[in-house]
Design a protein around this motif. Sequence first.
Motif, PDB file in Angstrom:
ATOM      1  N   PHE A   1       0.830  -1.202   0.000  1.00 16.13           N
ATOM      2  CA  PHE A   1       0.000   0.000   0.000  1.00 16.13           C
ATOM      3  C   PHE A   1       0.868   1.257   0.000  1.00 16.13           C
ATOM      4  O   PHE A   1       2.048   1.219   0.323  1.00 16.13           O
ATOM      5  CB  PHE A   1      -0.910   0.003   1.234  1.00 16.13           C
ATOM      6  N   GLY A   2       0.228   2.384  -0.309  1.00 18.68           N
ATOM      7  CA  GLY A   2       0.925   3.652  -0.401  1.00 18.68           C
ATOM      8  C   GLY A   2       1.424   4.196   0.926  1.00 18.68           C
ATOM      9  O   GLY A   2       2.261   5.087   0.946  1.00 18.68           O
ATOM     10  N   SER A   3       0.929   3.662   2.051  1.00 14.66           N
ATOM     11  CA  SER A   3       1.385   4.060   3.382  1.00 14.66           C
ATOM     12  C   SER A   3       0.840   3.061   4.388  1.00 14.66           C
ATOM     13  O   SER A   3      -0.061   2.265   4.072  1.00 14.66           O
ATOM     14  CB  SER A   3       0.902   5.475   3.740  1.00 14.66           C
ATOM     15  N   GLY A   4       1.369   3.137   5.604  1.00 17.64           N
ATOM     16  CA  GLY A   4       0.836   2.285   6.660  1.00 17.64           C
ATOM     17  C   GLY A   4      -0.622   2.601   6.954  1.00 17.64           C
ATOM     18  O   GLY A   4      -1.429   1.705   7.202  1.00 17.64           O
ATOM     19  N   MET A   5      -0.973   3.894   6.947  1.00 17.10           N
ATOM     20  CA  MET A   5      -2.366   4.264   7.214  1.00 17.10           C
ATOM     21  C   MET A   5      -3.289   3.860   6.069  1.00 17.10           C
ATOM     22  O   MET A   5      -4.471   3.548   6.297  1.00 17.10           O
ATOM     23  CB  MET A   5      -2.472   5.767   7.479  1.00 17.10           C
ATOM     24  N   ALA A   6      -2.796   3.834   4.835  1.00 21.43           N
ATOM     25  CA  ALA A   6      -3.600   3.311   3.729  1.00 21.43           C
ATOM     26  C   ALA A   6      -3.880   1.832   3.946  1.00 21.43           C
ATOM     27  O   ALA A   6      -4.991   1.345   3.663  1.00 21.43           O
ATOM     28  CB  ALA A   6      -2.879   3.528   2.404  1.00 21.43           C
TER      29      ALA A   6
ATOM     30  N   LEU B   1      -9.851  -1.721   7.582  1.00 19.95           N
ATOM     31  CA  LEU B   1     -11.064  -1.310   8.290  1.00 19.95           C
ATOM     32  C   LEU B   1     -12.283  -1.285   7.371  1.00 19.95           C
ATOM     33  O   LEU B   1     -13.418  -1.357   7.842  1.00 19.95           O
ATOM     34  CB  LEU B   1     -10.857   0.067   8.929  1.00 19.95           C
ATOM     35  N   MET B   2     -12.071  -1.213   6.066  1.00 13.55           N
ATOM     36  CA  MET B   2     -13.175  -1.242   5.118  1.00 13.55           C
ATOM     37  C   MET B   2     -13.796  -2.624   4.977  1.00 13.55           C
ATOM     38  O   MET B   2     -14.818  -2.781   4.290  1.00 13.55           O
ATOM     39  CB  MET B   2     -12.707  -0.735   3.755  1.00 13.55           C
ATOM     40  N   LEU B   3     -13.220  -3.617   5.640  1.00 12.66           N
ATOM     41  CA  LEU B   3     -13.863  -4.936   5.695  1.00 12.66           C
ATOM     42  C   LEU B   3     -15.158  -4.901   6.500  1.00 12.66           C
ATOM     43  O   LEU B   3     -16.006  -5.791   6.371  1.00 12.66           O
ATOM     44  CB  LEU B   3     -12.921  -5.959   6.337  1.00 12.66           C
TER      45      LEU B   3
ATOM     46  N   TYR C   1      -5.751   5.886  15.970  1.00 15.37           N
ATOM     47  CA  TYR C   1      -6.802   6.479  16.807  1.00 15.37           C
ATOM     48  C   TYR C   1      -7.590   7.521  16.017  1.00 15.37           C
ATOM     49  O   TYR C   1      -8.820   7.555  16.061  1.00 15.37           O
ATOM     50  CB  TYR C   1      -6.157   7.116  18.037  1.00 15.37           C
ATOM     51  N   ARG C   2      -6.899   8.355  15.262  1.00 13.28           N
ATOM     52  CA  ARG C   2      -7.556   9.419  14.506  1.00 13.28           C
ATOM     53  C   ARG C   2      -8.489   8.860  13.442  1.00 13.28           C
ATOM     54  O   ARG C   2      -9.632   9.310  13.310  1.00 13.28           O
ATOM     55  CB  ARG C   2      -6.494  10.313  13.856  1.00 13.28           C
ATOM     56  N   VAL C   3      -8.019   7.872  12.675  1.00  7.40           N
ATOM     57  CA  VAL C   3      -8.854   7.386  11.580  1.00  7.40           C
ATOM     58  C   VAL C   3     -10.087   6.648  12.105  1.00  7.40           C
ATOM     59  O   VAL C   3     -11.166   6.693  11.504  1.00  7.40           O
ATOM     60  CB  VAL C   3      -8.030   6.504  10.615  1.00  7.40           C
TER      61      VAL C   3
ATOM     62  N   ARG D   1     -12.313   9.746  13.994  1.00  8.86           N
ATOM     63  CA  ARG D   1     -12.714  10.925  13.226  1.00  8.86           C
ATOM     64  C   ARG D   1     -13.138  10.620  11.784  1.00  8.86           C
ATOM     65  O   ARG D   1     -13.695  11.487  11.116  1.00  8.86           O
ATOM     66  CB  ARG D   1     -11.574  11.947  13.214  1.00  8.86           C
ATOM     67  N   VAL D   2     -12.885   9.408  11.332  1.00  7.92           N
ATOM     68  CA  VAL D   2     -13.287   9.038   9.966  1.00  7.92           C
ATOM     69  C   VAL D   2     -14.292   7.891  10.006  1.00  7.92           C
ATOM     70  O   VAL D   2     -15.456   8.056   9.631  1.00  7.92           O
ATOM     71  CB  VAL D   2     -12.069   8.671   9.104  1.00  7.92           C
ATOM     72  N   PHE D   3     -13.870   6.715  10.471  1.00  6.49           N
ATOM     73  CA  PHE D   3     -14.753   5.551  10.397  1.00  6.49           C
ATOM     74  C   PHE D   3     -15.924   5.639  11.365  1.00  6.49           C
ATOM     75  O   PHE D   3     -16.967   5.015  11.135  1.00  6.49           O
ATOM     76  CB  PHE D   3     -13.944   4.272  10.613  1.00  6.49           C
ATOM     77  N   ARG D   4     -15.778   6.387  12.434  1.00  2.81           N
ATOM     78  CA  ARG D   4     -16.918   6.561  13.334  1.00  2.81           C
ATOM     79  C   ARG D   4     -18.073   7.257  12.610  1.00  2.81           C
ATOM     80  O   ARG D   4     -19.243   6.995  12.884  1.00  2.81           O
ATOM     81  CB  ARG D   4     -16.497   7.354  14.570  1.00  2.81           C
ATOM     82  N   ARG D   5     -17.749   8.149  11.659  1.00  2.00           N
ATOM     83  CA  ARG D   5     -18.798   8.833  10.883  1.00  2.00           C
ATOM     84  C   ARG D   5     -19.603   7.852  10.045  1.00  2.00           C
ATOM     85  O   ARG D   5     -20.740   8.122   9.679  1.00  2.00           O
ATOM     86  CB  ARG D   5     -18.164   9.878   9.955  1.00  2.00           C
ATOM     87  N   PHE D   6     -18.994   6.700   9.729  1.00  2.00           N
ATOM     88  CA  PHE D   6     -19.670   5.697   8.907  1.00  2.00           C
ATOM     89  C   PHE D   6     -20.282   4.578   9.743  1.00  2.00           C
ATOM     90  O   PHE D   6     -20.672   3.544   9.219  1.00  2.00           O
ATOM     91  CB  PHE D   6     -18.690   5.113   7.884  1.00  2.00           C
TER      92      PHE D   6
END
Length: 384
Positions: free
Chosen positions: A88-93, A99-101, A119-121, A124-129
């Motif tokens: 992947f393009g980065s560890g966070m990618a 997490l998209m599983l 913690y941030r992703v 602040r990101v996946f919690r929105r979904f």
Amino acid sequence: MTSLPTFPKRSPEPTRCESFATRLLHTGHELDPTTGAAAVPIYQVSMFDQPSLDQPGEFDYARSGNPTRRALEGVLASLDEAAGAFAFGSGMAAVSTVLMLFSAGDHLVVTDDCYGGTYRVLTRVFRRFGLDATFVDTSNPAAVRAAVRPNTRALLVETVSNPFLRRTDVPAMAEIARQNKALLIVDNTFLSPYLSRPITEGADIVVHSATKYLGGHSDVVAGSVAVRTPALAQEIYFLQNAVGAVLGPQDCFLLQRGIKTLQVRMERQVRTASALAQWLEERPEVREVFYPGTGAVVSFRLARDAMAAPFVQNLRLPLLGVSLGAVESIVTVPARHSHASVPAAERERRGITEGLIRFSVGLEDLGDLSEDLALAFEAARHVA
């Protein structure tokens, strides 16, 4: 015209070697199968001409596959003893794609002392979904069991946490995951496949920030995901291709080159880190030392938070910044760097104060490092 020589194509199956050091160099993916070149070249292309409309070739569009990336992924799968691996393009990618599983309403139990980006992703990101996460001390299996809910779909743990370097028992987590029909996802960045291979201990998915020890030279940003089963490999491949979070061919080449020296680098770094942790225990400027007994990162808490700025400013050898796992030593102040995205109140709760230092040990001489640290401690003691 003289015809060009032809080379037999090597089997894509990894070479079966008992020794990890030998497998780093002989995985079955180290040579270019077309020319016999000693490294798979950089296929710097976006698309591939197809033989015919009805018989497409192995590669069509570089997001979906690239020969340089395929070679690297074969190496990664071999090192993690996995059914498949993806670059992947980065560890966070890599983390984000895993997490998209999951779907809205699913729940994860996560290491509370985790990387700030994780913690941030999650918050602040996946919690929105609609993906929910509970952060607990995963070095305590009882705390993990207590956090599991009927809708828990995965445990996301770090073999060695960041920044306090707490060890998580992977077999114990695998047992909890199996009992609850959940996946075990392990971030193994701090140990690398040289020191830990979580799939052999029951993990379903292993993530690395390959920027760190796998690359090892502060010249590439990358991530990897290795999986236990072919079914999971198909799911991760689908997500990676759909989202497009792939690693470019030049970075794949650099990462495969860096991996070849993983063991010799880490052997030296672990030896130095262990000795440095003992040396730090004796320093009056240090209140606490955090070292899990292995690995090449040592964290420590200064006697006073006000010492942090003069301490790092007076270091000569280490780089000051956000990464780790390189040939150069790197000093990080987590409250300002790796965990700056974590809210201040949460940092305070975790004990991530201004005086907490994370030291990634490089390949410098132990005597030179300890002398440099001693001078910085002396300067910080007098300024603060």
